[in-house]
Design a protein around this motif. Sequence first.
Motif, mmCIF file in Angstrom:
data_model
loop_
_atom_site.group_PDB
_atom_site.id
_atom_site.type_symbol
_atom_site.label_atom_id
_atom_site.label_comp_id
_atom_site.label_asym_id
_atom_site.label_seq_id
_atom_site.Cartn_x
_atom_site.Cartn_y
_atom_site.Cartn_z
ATOM 1 N N LEU A 36 -9.697 -5.611 -2.954
ATOM 2 C CA LEU A 36 -9.675 -4.380 -2.743
ATOM 3 C C LEU A 36 -8.648 -3.518 -3.323
ATOM 4 O O LEU A 36 -8.890 -2.122 -4.260
ATOM 5 N N MET A 37 -7.574 -3.718 -3.064
ATOM 6 C CA MET A 37 -6.276 -3.317 -3.739
ATOM 7 C C MET A 37 -6.444 -2.936 -4.859
ATOM 8 O O MET A 37 -5.786 -2.308 -5.550
ATOM 9 N N HIS A 64 -5.785 5.048 -0.788
ATOM 10 C CA HIS A 64 -5.769 4.542 1.246
ATOM 11 C C HIS A 64 -4.438 3.684 1.889
ATOM 12 O O HIS A 64 -4.096 2.633 1.009
ATOM 13 N N ASN A 65 -4.897 3.684 3.047
ATOM 14 C CA ASN A 65 -3.798 2.844 3.604
ATOM 15 C C ASN A 65 -4.242 1.437 4.266
ATOM 16 O O ASN A 65 -5.540 0.990 3.526
ATOM 17 N N PHE A 66 -3.183 0.651 4.216
ATOM 18 C CA PHE A 66 -3.637 -1.001 4.637
ATOM 19 C C PHE A 66 -5.002 -1.046 5.586
ATOM 20 O O PHE A 66 -6.400 -1.511 5.271
ATOM 21 N N HIS A 67 -4.637 0.025 6.464
ATOM 22 C CA HIS A 67 -5.726 -0.015 7.788
ATOM 23 C C HIS A 67 -7.352 0.129 7.452
ATOM 24 O O HIS A 67 -8.488 -0.867 7.545
ATOM 25 N N CYS A 103 0.845 -0.959 -0.327
ATOM 26 C CA CYS A 103 0.109 0.112 -0.119
ATOM 27 C C CYS A 103 0.841 1.148 0.372
ATOM 28 O O CYS A 103 0.701 2.207 -0.410
ATOM 29 N N ASN A 104 1.878 1.094 1.559
ATOM 30 C CA ASN A 104 2.750 2.629 1.119
ATOM 31 C C ASN A 104 3.118 1.940 -0.402
ATOM 32 O O ASN A 104 3.621 3.260 -0.740
ATOM 33 N N GLU A 105 4.480 1.767 -0.555
ATOM 34 C CA GLU A 105 4.991 1.510 -2.232
ATOM 35 C C GLU A 105 4.665 1.885 -3.381
ATOM 36 O O GLU A 105 5.131 2.720 -3.779
#
Length: 521
Positions: free
Chosen positions: A70-71, A51-54, A44-46
């Motif tokens: 979803l990602m 949105h973030n993982f949470h 997610c960050n990379e």
Amino acid sequence: MSFETDFENHLKEFSSAPYLFIGSGLSSRYINTEGWSGLLSSICNELKLPHNFHYYNSKSGNDLTKVASLMAEDLFELWWNDDFFKDSREKFQEKITDKEGPLKYEICKYFEKKLYDINESLVEEYRLFKKVNIEGIITTNWDALLEKTFKDFFVYIGQDSLIFNNSIDVGEIYKIHGCVTDPNSLVLTNSDYQHFHDKNPYLAAKLLTIFMEHPIIFLGYNIGDENVHAILSSIIKILDKNSINKLKDRLIFCERDSQIDTPQISDGNYLINGLNLPIKKIKYNSLSSIYKVLANNNRKLPIKILRHMKSMVFDFVKNSKSKSKVYLADDSNFENLDLEKVQFVYGFGIKENLSMMGIKGVSGRDLLLDVVYNNLQIDPLQLSKNAIPEISGFIPYFKYLRGANLLDQEGNIVNNDQTEMFTPAHIEKVNSITNENFNPVRNYLIKKEAINEKYNSVKELVEGESMEHSIIYIPLLDIEKISSDELHNFILTVKPKVENLKTQLRKLICLYDFIKYKLNK
């Protein structure tokens, strides 16, 4: 009874070598890979997702397969349009087959940064892992640690590769959830897992023979892991009661327990499909003892040779126009053959040379005479690796180990990548040898003090005793009094070439080998 003895005795109940069923915990242990949730969070960050993982985790109800879906949904448009992914598109766009492809590619790209450097505190344990003698590996891991570790194993990637190919079942790695070398093979999203579970009965049928014929050792999983449970459930469904009983104690689950010093093996039960399946449970902090038992279960031939032999025979039997180089030694009348006397010979080299070369193994006597007369013209590394570990009794080790540069300054076998071919038991056996191993039988040990008071060298002892007594008494001299040159000269006078090399003479030659090549005296 020690853990190693208990575990070894349990494996002896089965005629076949074990399979390993390996999960992500093993890769985390050795190369610090992230768990699934940690990996998705990093991705997610990379990829700079919206949105973030949470966010994805809460939206999916803590279902990581749905998190990945979803990602993948959010990444799809970004990947095709944002300049940040321009290089990725140029390399992979032609291979994208669905909306989830970009996420799988980026995960594989993320894994490319993995250097596979082994955790420094576990280097010795990992060396033992590389030595284990197993029939094959089943894994849900994506990373390439296992194929980098077992370089002679053939790799099957994904369910379809395993289901629709003729596997040999020797020296193979089944990456049933895919591999980072093939992004489209990854079992990642909710739809991937649904597709995987739909095919589970076919996979179970393919794995059934393995589970029925081999002990299966689970490493890197929690005992309740959903992936393992789903596969075992599919296998159980196609077995009758008698067949299920054959699985008893074949399943060995290893779980880490940081509170213990030595591994423990115990009986347990695995509840599946309403059945209580008897299993073995191993708790460990270090895996070294487990690996030692598996490594000491030595093979007659390397795994790549066994694979080649089995594939040749398989092809020869299955195909009417086989391309395998399988030859008949003579024109025997097959109708009258006594099958109890039929022998199969596997030859290295071209067919025309096999009958002339014959098959000759180096014996213990050959080695003993070579230490005295230096008459064997054979590579010391090949002798040390392939012949000496198979020979029993009093034999000289150190001339060949020294010649192969496998000894350290203290004369011990070094434990590094150059000695992977030696079992832990063989290394321990050789490194534990002292001059006392060559002493005469106990009745003569009472003479040790008197012998050392009377003589200060081999030369003095030989001049003062008969040849027969000299052979017995020389090992009783203090080690610093024994000159390798004087000992060698005496052994030559005994003329071992024409002797039948009784035990004490064998010991004396081994003592010479020990002093000259281990102690470098």
